[in-house]
Design an enzyme around this catalytic site. Structure first.
Site, short mmCIF file in Angstrom:
data_model
loop_
_atom_site.label_atom_id
_atom_site.label_comp_id
_atom_site.label_asym_id
_atom_site.label_seq_id
_atom_site.Cartn_x
_atom_site.Cartn_y
_atom_site.Cartn_z
N SER A 127 0.83 -1.20 0.00
CA SER A 127 0.00 0.00 0.00
C SER A 127 0.86 1.25 0.00
CB SER A 127 -0.90 0.00 1.24
OG SER A 127 -1.53 1.26 1.40
N TYR A 152 -2.53 -0.35 9.91
CA TYR A 152 -2.72 -0.90 8.57
C TYR A 152 -1.44 -0.76 7.76
CZ TYR A 152 -4.09 -1.07 3.67
OH TYR A 152 -4.14 -1.36 2.33
#
Length: 335
Positions: A127, A152
């Site tokens: 990501s 995350y």
């Protein structure tokens, strides 16, 4: 070839499955179909491929170690495209254990399956969130990513480290893809493009973080999927000449690589909202507010490495992408 696609009920995973099937490959798709967002949307995505004779869907949790081991043992995949994960920056602030189960244990189960069955190539989702507190733009895979600002993001950075260790120890070719703000038809309801479209149509107020002074490298879903499919054919090889001192963090002496996958041209958040307003013919009711926990000011992908590896660059601009998103939204939700 025979592919495992994890997150097959997800936004990117369902589209990757569709394209692979269209190219004549066999796809085994897995997903736990959790209720992080509307499961009806997830099943509707799966329905697009359910009648294809080369597609098999198995409801399965990545964290289920015995079931994952059995999956790999039974199917002997040629390649794995691992897109399944617990997504969402803000959700990770309040629900950290979900990320440990899916993004850490689940990723380890994938790596073990690849090791034990000698998978030819593992492509997995990282990501753009890994860039965390980085201010230099565009974000490059040669940059340090040691300061994530959400759990995350930390799990995605961990995925890259775990993949490298398996590439080094077991000679498993792995490629990590740092995705930048993917949007388009069949998109995620927890992401801004979907939220803005839904609320503007309903006459509700949209929240605009950092008073609109934010930039995102919005990347259309078809462009993302094209990049994923192309990079799956670019299998990393060992480079015995590579060194930590002279090399980049995105490569290694092991068969390991990491790429940014984004549009490469960030858009101001207010300009993106304006594109939605123009397409809908409705002016949004706006609530301007400060920066939120876990947010970053700007994302901007340096994708030169991906272009050099695959010869592909994104083609779909915001106006066309937003029009396609809204057309799908109105059809799917009968608006």
């Amino acid at each position: 070839m025979k592919y495992l696609v994890t997150g097959a009920a997800g936004f990117i995973g369902s589209e990757v499955s569709t394209v692979l099937l269209g190219k004549g490959h066999e796809v085994i798709g897995i997903d736990n179909v959790n209720d992080y967002y509307d499961v009806k949307l997830k099943f509707a995505r799966l329905d697009r491929n359910k009648n294809h004779d080369q597609f098999t869907f198995i409801k399965l949790d990545l964290a289920d170690r015995p079931a994952m081991a059995q999956l790999f043992s039974e199917h002997k995949f040629d390649q794995v495209i691992h897109l399944g994960a617990q997504a969402g920056v803000r959700y990770s602030i309040d629900n950290p254990m979900a990320y440990a189960d899916s993004n850490l244990i689940g990723h380890l189960n994938i790596l073990e399956g690849c090791r034990n069955t000698k998978v030819k190539h593992l492509v997995y989702a990282s990501s753009s969130s890994v860039y965390g507190l980085n201010n230099k733009v565009p974000f490059s895979t040669s940059d340090s990513v040691d300061h994530p600002i959400s759990l995350y993001a930390a799990t995605k950075k961990s995925n890259e480290l775990m993949a490298h260790s398996y590439s080094h120890l077991y000679d498993i070719p792995t490629t990590g893809l740092r995705f930048f703000t993917v949007y388009g038809p069949w998109g995620r309801p927890d992401m801004a493009p979907f939220i803005f479209t839904k609320k503007i149509l309903a006459g509700e107020t949209i929240d605009i973080n950092n008073n609109g002074d934010m930039w995102r490298d919005f990347t259309y879903i078809n462009d993302i999927v094209e990049g994923v499919i192309r990079i799956a054919d670019v299998i990393p090889r060992r480079d015995e000449q590579w060194t930590v001192e002279a090399g980049t963090p995105a490569s290694s002496s092991a068969p390991y690589s990491v790429y940014n996958i984004g549009h490469g041209s960030p858009i101001n958040l207010m300009d993106f909202i304006k594109a939605i307003e123009n397409e809908l013919g409705i002016e949004a009711k706006k609530n301007f507010r400060g920066m939120q926990a876990g947010d970053v000011y700007q994302t901007y992908a340096d994708t030169q490495d991906l272009f050099e590896a695959t010869g592909y660059k994104p083609k779909i601009g915001v106006a066309e992408g937003v029009a396609n998103l809204i057309r799908w939204y109105k059809e799917f939700y009968n608006k």
